[in-house]
Scaffold this motif. Structure first.
Motif, PDB file in Angstrom:
ATOM      1  N   GLN A  81      -4.979   0.933   9.752  1.00 32.36           N
ATOM      2  CA  GLN A  81      -4.070   1.979   9.841  1.00 32.36           C
ATOM      3  C   GLN A  81      -2.908   1.761   8.543  1.00 32.36           C
ATOM      4  O   GLN A  81      -2.502   0.731   8.510  1.00 32.36           O
ATOM      5  CB  GLN A  81      -3.308   1.798  10.883  1.00 32.36           C
ATOM      6  N   MET A  82      -3.073   2.938   7.827  1.00 33.22           N
ATOM      7  CA  MET A  82      -2.332   2.970   6.527  1.00 33.22           C
ATOM      8  C   MET A  82      -1.092   3.925   6.771  1.00 33.22           C
ATOM      9  O   MET A  82      -1.503   5.049   6.623  1.00 33.22           O
ATOM     10  CB  MET A  82      -3.021   3.249   5.269  1.00 33.22           C
ATOM     11  N   ASN A  83      -0.104   3.520   6.800  1.00 31.14           N
ATOM     12  CA  ASN A  83       1.241   4.387   6.717  1.00 31.14           C
ATOM     13  C   ASN A  83       1.954   4.379   5.389  1.00 31.14           C
ATOM     14  O   ASN A  83       1.874   3.273   4.782  1.00 31.14           O
ATOM     15  CB  ASN A  83       2.010   4.017   8.064  1.00 31.14           C
ATOM     16  N   SER A  84       2.784   5.183   5.598  1.00 31.99           N
ATOM     17  CA  SER A  84       3.872   5.183   4.251  1.00 31.99           C
ATOM     18  C   SER A  84       3.162   4.937   2.999  1.00 31.99           C
ATOM     19  O   SER A  84       3.712   4.177   1.937  1.00 31.99           O
ATOM     20  CB  SER A  84       4.923   4.052   4.352  1.00 31.99           C
ATOM     21  N   LEU A  85       2.026   5.676   2.572  1.00 23.84           N
ATOM     22  CA  LEU A  85       0.964   5.471   1.683  1.00 23.84           C
ATOM     23  C   LEU A  85       1.960   5.582   0.141  1.00 23.84           C
ATOM     24  O   LEU A  85       2.717   6.704   0.244  1.00 23.84           O
ATOM     25  CB  LEU A  85       0.110   6.451   1.612  1.00 23.84           C
ATOM     26  N   LYS A  86       1.565   5.116  -0.834  1.00 27.39           N
ATOM     27  CA  LYS A  86       2.294   5.315  -2.015  1.00 27.39           C
ATOM     28  C   LYS A  86       1.152   5.606  -3.140  1.00 27.39           C
ATOM     29  O   LYS A  86       0.215   5.133  -2.819  1.00 27.39           O
ATOM     30  CB  LYS A  86       3.018   3.800  -2.420  1.00 27.39           C
ATOM     31  N   PHE A  87       1.512   5.937  -4.237  1.00 33.39           N
ATOM     32  CA  PHE A  87       0.565   6.300  -5.216  1.00 33.39           C
ATOM     33  C   PHE A  87      -0.107   5.119  -5.572  1.00 33.39           C
ATOM     34  O   PHE A  87      -1.449   5.122  -5.756  1.00 33.39           O
ATOM     35  CB  PHE A  87       1.429   6.927  -6.707  1.00 33.39           C
ATOM     36  N   ASP A  88       0.364   3.847  -5.492  1.00 27.38           N
ATOM     37  CA  ASP A  88      -0.147   2.657  -5.936  1.00 27.38           C
ATOM     38  C   ASP A  88      -1.485   2.274  -4.954  1.00 27.38           C
ATOM     39  O   ASP A  88      -2.102   1.337  -5.127  1.00 27.38           O
ATOM     40  CB  ASP A  88       0.844   1.463  -5.969  1.00 27.38           C
ATOM     41  N   ASP A  89      -1.345   2.813  -3.764  1.00 27.12           N
ATOM     42  CA  ASP A  89      -2.274   2.620  -2.817  1.00 27.12           C
ATOM     43  C   ASP A  89      -3.693   3.337  -2.932  1.00 27.12           C
ATOM     44  O   ASP A  89      -4.832   3.132  -2.292  1.00 27.12           O
ATOM     45  CB  ASP A  89      -1.897   2.925  -1.204  1.00 27.12           C
ATOM     46  N   ALA A  90      -3.786   4.144  -3.890  1.00 30.04           N
ATOM     47  CA  ALA A  90      -4.876   4.805  -4.187  1.00 30.04           C
ATOM     48  C   ALA A  90      -5.985   4.078  -4.960  1.00 30.04           C
ATOM     49  O   ALA A  90      -5.715   3.156  -5.677  1.00 30.04           O
ATOM     50  CB  ALA A  90      -4.479   5.974  -5.175  1.00 30.04           C
ATOM     51  N   ALA A  91      -7.258   4.285  -4.220  1.00 30.47           N
ATOM     52  CA  ALA A  91      -8.326   3.059  -4.569  1.00 30.47           C
ATOM     53  C   ALA A  91      -9.453   3.280  -3.861  1.00 30.47           C
ATOM     54  O   ALA A  91      -9.370   4.365  -2.711  1.00 30.47           O
ATOM     55  CB  ALA A  91      -7.733   1.579  -4.222  1.00 30.47           C
ATOM     56  N   VAL A  92     -10.462   2.675  -4.148  1.00 30.99           N
ATOM     57  CA  VAL A  92     -11.539   2.543  -3.431  1.00 30.99           C
ATOM     58  C   VAL A  92     -11.303   1.406  -2.360  1.00 30.99           C
ATOM     59  O   VAL A  92     -11.150   0.370  -2.880  1.00 30.99           O
ATOM     60  CB  VAL A  92     -13.133   2.500  -4.232  1.00 30.99           C
ATOM     61  N   TYR A  93     -11.522   1.762  -1.040  1.00 32.51           N
ATOM     62  CA  TYR A  93     -11.355   0.632  -0.126  1.00 32.51           C
ATOM     63  C   TYR A  93     -12.644  -0.009   0.454  1.00 32.51           C
ATOM     64  O   TYR A  93     -13.501   1.030   0.929  1.00 32.51           O
ATOM     65  CB  TYR A  93     -10.399   1.157   1.067  1.00 32.51           C
ATOM     66  N   TYR A  94     -12.614  -1.129   0.513  1.00 33.33           N
ATOM     67  CA  TYR A  94     -13.938  -1.767   0.981  1.00 33.33           C
ATOM     68  C   TYR A  94     -14.059  -2.657   2.195  1.00 33.33           C
ATOM     69  O   TYR A  94     -12.759  -3.251   2.193  1.00 33.33           O
ATOM     70  CB  TYR A  94     -14.626  -2.616  -0.205  1.00 33.33           C
ATOM     71  N   CYS A  95     -14.928  -2.533   2.998  1.00 32.45           N
ATOM     72  CA  CYS A  95     -14.802  -3.213   3.995  1.00 32.45           C
ATOM     73  C   CYS A  95     -15.737  -4.567   3.973  1.00 32.45           C
ATOM     74  O   CYS A  95     -16.786  -4.796   2.901  1.00 32.45           O
ATOM     75  CB  CYS A  95     -15.619  -2.658   5.242  1.00 32.45           C
ATOM     76  N   VAL A 105     -21.461 -13.668   3.768  1.00 32.40           N
ATOM     77  CA  VAL A 105     -20.596 -12.453   3.234  1.00 32.40           C
ATOM     78  C   VAL A 105     -21.304 -10.822   2.995  1.00 32.40           C
ATOM     79  O   VAL A 105     -22.313 -11.154   2.519  1.00 32.40           O
ATOM     80  CB  VAL A 105     -19.761 -12.600   2.030  1.00 32.40           C
ATOM     81  N   LYS A 106     -20.636 -10.117   3.538  1.00 27.66           N
ATOM     82  CA  LYS A 106     -21.435  -8.493   3.664  1.00 27.66           C
ATOM     83  C   LYS A 106     -20.085  -7.811   3.048  1.00 27.66           C
ATOM     84  O   LYS A 106     -19.034  -7.937   3.364  1.00 27.66           O
ATOM     85  CB  LYS A 106     -21.822  -8.225   4.886  1.00 27.66           C
ATOM     86  N   TRP A 107     -20.773  -6.761   2.245  1.00 28.39           N
ATOM     87  CA  TRP A 107     -19.764  -5.604   1.906  1.00 28.39           C
ATOM     88  C   TRP A 107     -20.145  -4.202   2.361  1.00 28.39           C
ATOM     89  O   TRP A 107     -21.466  -3.967   2.344  1.00 28.39           O
ATOM     90  CB  TRP A 107     -19.634  -5.675   0.288  1.00 28.39           C
ATOM     91  N   GLY A 108     -19.221  -3.368   2.607  1.00 24.96           N
ATOM     92  CA  GLY A 108     -19.669  -2.066   2.818  1.00 24.96           C
ATOM     93  C   GLY A 108     -19.552  -1.286   1.357  1.00 24.96           C
ATOM     94  O   GLY A 108     -19.267  -1.987   0.288  1.00 24.96           O
ATOM     95  N   GLN A 109     -19.737  -0.055   1.340  1.00 27.77           N
ATOM     96  CA  GLN A 109     -19.985   0.664  -0.061  1.00 27.77           C
ATOM     97  C   GLN A 109     -18.831   1.408  -0.446  1.00 27.77           C
ATOM     98  O   GLN A 109     -18.600   1.826  -1.515  1.00 27.77           O
ATOM     99  CB  GLN A 109     -20.951   1.624   0.267  1.00 27.77           C
ATOM    100  N   GLY A 110     -17.752   1.444   0.440  1.00 32.60           N
ATOM    101  CA  GLY A 110     -16.470   1.836   0.114  1.00 32.60           C
ATOM    102  C   GLY A 110     -16.229   3.142   0.458  1.00 32.60           C
ATOM    103  O   GLY A 110     -17.119   3.886   0.695  1.00 32.60           O
ATOM    104  N   THR A 111     -14.705   3.569   0.474  1.00 34.61           N
ATOM    105  CA  THR A 111     -14.310   5.148   0.907  1.00 34.61           C
ATOM    106  C   THR A 111     -13.052   5.189  -0.035  1.00 34.61           C
ATOM    107  O   THR A 111     -12.183   4.288  -0.328  1.00 34.61           O
ATOM    108  CB  THR A 111     -14.059   4.789   2.607  1.00 34.61           C
ATOM    109  N   GLN A 112     -13.135   6.320  -0.561  1.00 37.52           N
ATOM    110  CA  GLN A 112     -12.192   6.551  -1.508  1.00 37.52           C
ATOM    111  C   GLN A 112     -10.621   7.025  -0.759  1.00 37.52           C
ATOM    112  O   GLN A 112     -10.741   7.905   0.078  1.00 37.52           O
ATOM    113  CB  GLN A 112     -12.546   7.654  -2.585  1.00 37.52           C
TER     114      GLN A 112
END
Length: 117
Positions: A81-95, A105-112
């Motif tokens: 859960q991401m609140n109060s998002l800032k410009f600096d939070d922009a990224a691809v987020y990986y699980c 270790v396992k990785w997901g493919q990411g979500t923008q």
């Protein structure tokens, strides 16, 4: 074996998003789960981690108080859960999943996640 992220998108500064990561093909409850992110031109960084039973969490200083990691072992899903998002939070987020005993270790493919006004 899969980790599939969802929930990314475009949000204005100050807004909120909830990321989900659905796991399949392995024993989810044996793995600590994390969210990482990578912005263009930057290294991938750890955002948040939750232990396999959900009893302990850790956060990067940059997101403390704004982001919350949680998990539902019955649904094999971890959330961010991401609140109060800032410009600096922009990224691809990986699980990310790591077996707490064997270190697998396992990785997901990411979500923008895009933060823009």
């Amino acid at each position: 074996v899969q980790l599939v992220e969802s929930g990314g998108g475009l949000v204005q500064p100050g807004g909120s998003l909830r990321l989900s990561c659905a796991a399949s093909g392995f024993t989810f409850s044996s793995y600590a789960m994390s969210w990482y992110r990578q912005a263009p031109g930057k290294e991938r960084e750890l955002v948040a981690t939750i232990t396999r039973a959900g009893g302990s969490t850790n956060y990067a200083d940059s997101v403390k108080g704004r982001f919350t990691i949680s998990r539902d072992n019955a649904k094999n899903t971890v959330y961010l859960q991401m609140n109060s998002l800032k410009f600096d939070d922009a990224a691809v987020y990986y699980c990310h999943a790591r077996h707490e005993q064997f270190g697998i270790v396992k990785w997901g493919q990411g979500t923008q996640v895009t933060v823009s006004s």
